[in-house]
Design a protein around this motif. Structure first.
Motif, mmCIF file in Angstrom:
data_model
loop_
_atom_site.group_PDB
_atom_site.id
_atom_site.type_symbol
_atom_site.label_atom_id
_atom_site.label_comp_id
_atom_site.label_asym_id
_atom_site.label_seq_id
_atom_site.Cartn_x
_atom_site.Cartn_y
_atom_site.Cartn_z
ATOM 1 N N ILE A 656 0.970 -1.184 -0.023
ATOM 2 C CA ILE A 656 0.154 -0.008 -0.005
ATOM 3 C C ILE A 656 1.043 1.365 0.075
ATOM 4 C CG2 ILE A 656 -1.531 1.409 1.314
ATOM 5 C CD1 ILE A 656 -2.727 -1.402 2.418
ATOM 6 N N PHE A 657 0.720 1.972 -0.948
ATOM 7 C CA PHE A 657 1.362 3.361 -0.868
ATOM 8 C C PHE A 657 0.468 4.621 -0.657
ATOM 9 C CE2 PHE A 657 3.933 6.542 -2.388
ATOM 10 C CZ PHE A 657 3.211 7.722 -3.169
ATOM 11 N N GLN A 658 0.962 5.579 0.258
ATOM 12 C CA GLN A 658 0.229 6.576 0.660
ATOM 13 C C GLN A 658 0.897 7.868 0.665
ATOM 14 O OE1 GLN A 658 -0.234 5.064 4.849
ATOM 15 N NE2 GLN A 658 -2.556 4.500 4.450
ATOM 16 N N ALA A 659 0.211 9.123 0.579
ATOM 17 C CA ALA A 659 0.911 10.292 0.401
ATOM 18 C C ALA A 659 0.262 11.352 1.143
ATOM 19 C CB ALA A 659 1.082 10.677 -1.114
ATOM 20 N N LEU A 669 -4.952 9.611 -5.661
ATOM 21 C CA LEU A 669 -4.268 8.580 -6.066
ATOM 22 C C LEU A 669 -5.435 7.476 -6.772
ATOM 23 C CD1 LEU A 669 -2.766 7.618 -2.549
ATOM 24 C CD2 LEU A 669 -1.985 8.949 -4.420
ATOM 25 N N ASP A 670 -4.741 6.978 -7.970
ATOM 26 C CA ASP A 670 -5.587 5.831 -8.813
ATOM 27 C C ASP A 670 -5.046 4.459 -8.052
ATOM 28 O OD1 ASP A 670 -7.097 7.470 -10.398
ATOM 29 O OD2 ASP A 670 -5.467 7.300 -12.089
ATOM 30 N N PRO A 671 -5.827 3.328 -8.124
ATOM 31 C CA PRO A 671 -5.386 2.108 -7.795
ATOM 32 C C PRO A 671 -4.233 1.468 -8.482
ATOM 33 C CG PRO A 671 -7.727 2.045 -8.271
ATOM 34 C CD PRO A 671 -7.335 3.304 -9.047
ATOM 35 N N ALA A 672 -3.643 0.814 -7.507
ATOM 36 C CA ALA A 672 -2.134 0.277 -7.967
ATOM 37 C C ALA A 672 -2.135 -0.655 -8.751
ATOM 38 C CB ALA A 672 -1.268 0.029 -6.732
ATOM 39 N N SER A 673 -1.314 -1.025 -9.570
ATOM 40 C CA SER A 673 -1.420 -2.249 -10.485
ATOM 41 C C SER A 673 -1.281 -3.647 -9.889
ATOM 42 C CB SER A 673 -0.052 -2.002 -11.796
ATOM 43 O OG SER A 673 0.916 -1.999 -11.042
ATOM 44 N N SER A 674 -0.874 -3.626 -8.874
ATOM 45 C CA SER A 674 -0.907 -4.898 -7.904
ATOM 46 C C SER A 674 -0.648 -4.726 -6.467
ATOM 47 C CB SER A 674 0.261 -5.530 -8.661
ATOM 48 O OG SER A 674 0.379 -6.877 -7.652
ATOM 49 N N SER A 675 -0.962 -5.419 -5.811
ATOM 50 C CA SER A 675 -0.711 -5.362 -4.273
ATOM 51 C C SER A 675 0.485 -6.326 -3.945
ATOM 52 C CB SER A 675 -2.060 -5.740 -3.550
ATOM 53 O OG SER A 675 -2.298 -7.210 -3.741
ATOM 54 N N THR A 676 1.294 -6.987 -4.853
ATOM 55 C CA THR A 676 2.289 -8.003 -4.598
ATOM 56 C C THR A 676 3.495 -7.294 -5.414
ATOM 57 O OG1 THR A 676 0.814 -9.791 -4.236
ATOM 58 C CG2 THR A 676 3.179 -10.478 -4.775
ATOM 59 N N LEU A 677 4.568 -7.159 -4.712
ATOM 60 C CA LEU A 677 5.821 -6.622 -5.294
ATOM 61 C C LEU A 677 6.991 -7.682 -5.430
ATOM 62 C CD1 LEU A 677 7.073 -4.412 -6.725
ATOM 63 C CD2 LEU A 677 8.011 -3.262 -4.516
ATOM 64 N N PRO A 678 7.476 -8.259 -6.594
ATOM 65 C CA PRO A 678 8.192 -9.502 -6.693
ATOM 66 C C PRO A 678 9.695 -9.022 -6.226
ATOM 67 C CG PRO A 678 6.877 -9.146 -8.813
ATOM 68 C CD PRO A 678 6.603 -7.847 -8.047
ATOM 69 N N MET A 703 5.668 16.820 -0.862
ATOM 70 C CA MET A 703 5.095 15.490 -0.662
ATOM 71 C C MET A 703 5.809 14.694 0.367
ATOM 72 S SD MET A 703 3.840 12.620 -3.371
ATOM 73 C CE MET A 703 2.855 13.837 -4.333
ATOM 74 N N ARG A 704 5.126 13.820 1.374
ATOM 75 C CA ARG A 704 5.653 12.767 1.916
ATOM 76 C C ARG A 704 4.964 11.453 1.466
ATOM 77 N NH1 ARG A 704 8.538 14.962 6.224
ATOM 78 N NH2 ARG A 704 8.240 17.051 7.195
ATOM 79 N N LEU A 705 5.728 10.681 1.754
ATOM 80 C CA LEU A 705 5.348 9.402 1.412
ATOM 81 C C LEU A 705 5.320 8.354 2.523
ATOM 82 C CD1 LEU A 705 7.741 7.298 0.598
ATOM 83 C CD2 LEU A 705 7.744 8.648 -1.460
ATOM 84 N N ARG A 706 4.460 7.437 2.566
ATOM 85 C CA ARG A 706 4.484 6.020 3.440
ATOM 86 C C ARG A 706 4.093 4.906 2.646
ATOM 87 N NH1 ARG A 706 1.180 6.087 9.167
ATOM 88 N NH2 ARG A 706 2.877 6.994 9.601
ATOM 89 N N ILE A 707 5.011 3.741 2.813
ATOM 90 C CA ILE A 707 4.684 2.737 2.016
ATOM 91 C C ILE A 707 4.538 1.608 3.107
ATOM 92 C CG2 ILE A 707 5.671 0.901 0.313
ATOM 93 C CD1 ILE A 707 7.096 3.601 -0.731
ATOM 94 N N VAL A 708 3.538 0.784 3.069
ATOM 95 C CA VAL A 708 3.363 -0.309 3.922
ATOM 96 C C VAL A 708 3.210 -1.671 3.309
ATOM 97 C CG1 VAL A 708 1.968 -1.085 5.882
ATOM 98 C CG2 VAL A 708 2.035 1.357 5.544
ATOM 99 N N TYR A 709 3.861 -2.600 3.849
ATOM 100 C CA TYR A 709 3.789 -3.919 3.019
ATOM 101 C C TYR A 709 4.132 -5.171 3.910
ATOM 102 C CZ TYR A 709 8.677 -2.886 2.879
ATOM 103 O OH TYR A 709 10.086 -2.712 3.060
ATOM 104 N N LYS A 710 3.984 -6.332 3.702
ATOM 105 C CA LYS A 710 4.186 -7.406 4.521
ATOM 106 C C LYS A 710 5.279 -8.224 3.869
ATOM 107 C CE LYS A 710 -0.399 -7.947 6.805
ATOM 108 N NZ LYS A 710 -1.450 -9.003 6.922
#
Length: 729
Positions: A656-659, A669-678, A703-710
């Motif tokens: 998930i990308f947040q700004a 923000l448009d939807p991202a192309s995927s939720s899985t990053l190889p 801009m500040r950005l925050r990126i959350v993932y697992k």
């Protein structure tokens, strides 16, 4: 008195008579509770009591050691070094001892000593790997050899599980403990099942997969006749849901919803809706599940849930025909469900022609024929239902007004239905009836533009509003989900559970730093910035809760103080839809959250310049690049394509990308192309950002950005500030 008597009691701990030693130990416990400072005086005598053979003295000694650990960290360290071995010996002796009638309860030797020893063992092993390793064997022996067909044995097993979960036990031992809890769930005793569910909720954070193996048994507990077991099992099922099992679990819960008790439907409905909203990956699946819930328990669905469903339908043009047809069919059998009626009425008002003309039929749909008169019938039934409240009836009147424009042959019939409410005791309905009748009769020239389809409400904006409003009501310590500060960075806690510190939303905006003025806007405003929301114009300060600020209420045509105001608001939204992208300049009083960033000068005279791509963010594990495009004649508007590349060897999931941007910038923000990053750069995720700088030429983009993932089911988070935007943006 305790201080004066302490030396004498300490002396009596050394006496020969075991009964006196036991009494002295019990007295020592009272003294330590009254005067914790005296704990160090009793550490040596307490440790020596663990060498006794007399069970009465042993139990008193173990309890004395337990209280010493609570009273003093020095005592805890002393007993950890000097008593762990003795405690293991006590537990081994009592577990392997032959039958002794004076201590036997249901075939188990002294379960009280068992339990006290296990509790002390838990205190000594907590957070200490060496002590825990020494305890593993005896705990495994107690867990495997203790019989569970008697209550005394179950008490020992429960305490053993508590101890295993509380110390730094091996993963195999934890699985053994969770399997014991799984057996407890099959017990006929409700108390045993309840404590097992409680323990499993704690165990989910320790070993998720081991608990997941007992999912079927836990699901059966949701259907239990005991209300407390049902509720606790439902909470546990909610914790067990993930992307792999969400569809099967949701189906099971919805099937049970149909036959569940009335007093349980509210809790069950709320959990199902939360699961569907949180884990839905396909809009069609989300819509189908929500329709099922509305049909079975629509009277228990909260307003924000069906509001979100309407937002989803408005954002899915290829599913709008399917949605209105499905709702039409559901209405025929479930028109007593209030939320279902409201969503049905709204969709017929907006997409009635799709229902009649069979627009957008999916392959799985069965053919159906609905006439214009049939569509009006549904809204008329909703309007005249004795159980319909004022909100449902008001929505029905608005739907009829819209249908009168889409289906001209029904116009006269609709006018007659509307006029039936001209003398309604509810002023809201009376006024709508009179004014809508006037529109149908006298204002044909403006009716079509007045009741045209509502503009699509941006999903991220609505989500931002919902999350913001919920955060405003949450305590500070629960307002944000814990995330780790950087990949691999986590707080090491006992039992090997990595629990990162909480990261409040305002940290992303640097609101806690000393050089930033105290924030004057609410948490909702910050979240709107973060998600690119524009529910409220930054140049206005409408009071909280007002009709003018609630876009969804405008969408539903509900909540305005009077009908003319409501119609005019909707007309303005519709007719000015083309101007939605115009920049709005914030007043001077609005705090510039990112004012400390360097300002770049624009590029005058260049009508359609080419801007170089930039590396917006880069760490050892992640790289983010931005590329820019502009449309001729709109210098304040910028389209940004963000490209995310994984530099590590682990695949990132739930990406998930947040700004966050200042008030003078609008962000979508448009939807991202995927939720899985190889992993290892073997693929990228792209996401489009639309930015409008209302002070173009005066202030640069910020801009500040925050990126959350697992990573391997562990939450990770990275954040940063972008300072290198090309000049002229």
């Amino acid at each position: 008195m305790a201080r004066d008597l302490a030396p004498e009691v300490e002396r009596l701990l050394q006496t020969r008579d075991p009964n006196i030693r036991k009494k002295a130990a019990l007295c020592s416990i009272r003294i330590i509770r009254k005067v914790p400072d005296l704990a160090e005086n009793f550490m040596g005598p307490a440790a020596s009591l663990l060498k006794e053979k007399h069970h009465g003295v042993l139990i008193a000694g173990v309890q004395l050691c337990t209280d010493l650990c609570k009273a003093s960290t020095d005592a805890l360290e002393y007993l950890r070094k000097n008593c762990t071995e003795g405690l293991v010996r006590i537990l081994r002796d009592v577990s392997n001892s032959p039958y002794a009638p004076e201590y036997d309860i249901a075939g188990i030797t002294d379960p009280f000593l068992h339990i006290r020893a296990l509790r002390l063992m838990r205190m000594l092993g907590q957070g200490d790997a060496d002590s825990s390793e020494y305890m593993n064997d005896i705990l495994a022996q107690v867990a495997t050899k203790t019989e569970s067909n008697k209550n005394a044995g179950n008490a020992i097993l429960y305490e053993c599980v508590e101890t295993i979960m509380g110390i730094e036990a091996t993963s195999g031992l934890r699985v053994l403990a969770i399997n014991i809890l799984g057996r407890f769930l099959s017990n006929r005793d409700n108390n045993i099942r309840y404590v097992a569910l409680n323990m499993l909720m704690k165990a989910v954070t320790v070993d998720f997969q081991a608990v997941q193996r007992h999912r079927t048994t836990i699901l059966e507990c949701v259907k239990d006749s005991d209300a407390s077991i049902r509720k606790r099992a439902l909470e546990l099922v909610f914790l067990l849901v993930n992307d792999n099992n969400v569809k099967s679990l949701t189906k099971e819960l919805i099937d049970y919803l149909e036959v569940s008790d009335q007093d349980f439907k509210g809790d069950l409905t709320a959990k199902i809706c939360s699961i569907v909203e949180k884990f839905s990956q396909e809009k069609l699946w989300y819509i189908d599940q929500m329709f099922k819930v509305l049909s079975l328990a629509g009277n228990y669905v909260k307003d924000d849930v069906w509001h979100a469903l309407i937002v989803m339908i408005s954002n899915a043009p290829d599913l709008q025909g399917y949605s209105v047809r499905s709702l039409y069919k559901a209405f025929q059998t479930s028109n007593e469900q209030e939320s279902l009626v409201r969503v049905t009425v709204w969709c017929i008002g907006e997409y009635g022609e799709m229902l009649v003309n069979n627009v957008g039929v999916l392959e799985m749909e069965e053919p159906m024929t609905v006439t214009e008169s049939d569509a009006v019938d549904v809204v008329e039934v909703a309007l005249k239902r004795h159980s319909s409240d004022i909100k449902t009836r008001a929505m029905s009147l608005v739907a009829l007004l819209k249908i009168s424009s889409r289906f001209p042959p029904t116009s006269e019939r609709i006018r007659e239905i509307v006029m039936q409410h001209k003398e309604n005791v509810e002023l809201e309905l009376q006024q709508r009836s009179i004014e809508f009748n006037s529109i149908i009769q006298r204002h044909q020239n403006i009716k079509s533009s007045l009741v045209e389809r509502m503009p699509v409400l941006d999903e991220s904006t609505y989500i931002g509003k919902r999350v913001g409003s919920s955060q405003a009501t949450l305590p500070a310590d629960k307002s944000s989900r814990p995330t780790s500060g950087s990949p691999g960075a986590s707080l090491k806690l006992p039992n090997g559970v990595a629990k990162p510190p909480p990261a409040p939303l305002v940290d992303l905006l640097d609101l806690s730093s000393d050089d930033v003025p105290a924030p004057t806007s609410s948490a909702t405003d910050f979240l709107h910035d973060l998600l690119g929301g524009d529910l409220m114009s930054p140049s206005s300060s409408a009071p909280s809760g007002g009709a003018g600020t609630d876009i969804l209420m405008d969408l539903l045509s509900i909540g305005s103080p009077s009908a003319p105001t409501d119609v005019s608001i909707r007309n303005t939204i519709s007719s000015n839809q083309g101007n939605a992208g115009e920049p709005k300049t914030a007043p001077a009083s609005v705090m510039d959250l990112l004012d400390g960033l360097p300002s770049n000068s624009s590029l005058p005279g260049d009508k359609n310049p080419i801007y170089p791509s930039i590396t917006a963010f880069e760490s050892s594990t992640l790289k983010v690049t931005f590329s820019f495009t502009k449309q001729p004649g709109k210098p304040q508007n910028t389209m940004i394509q963000a490209t995310f590349t994984n530099l590590s060897s682990n695949t990132y999931t739930d990406f998930i990308f947040q700004a966050a941007v200042p008030k003078f910038i609008q962000l979508r923000l448009d939807p991202a192309s995927s939720s899985t990053l190889p992993a290892s750069g073997n693929g990228t995720i792209t996401q489009m950002l639309s930015v409008t700088n209302s002070q173009h030429g005066q202030k640069a983009l910020a801009m500040r950005l925050r990126i959350v993932y697992k990573v391997n089911d562990q939450d990770k988070m990275e954040q940063g500030q972008i300072n290198n935007f090309p000049p002229g943006l």
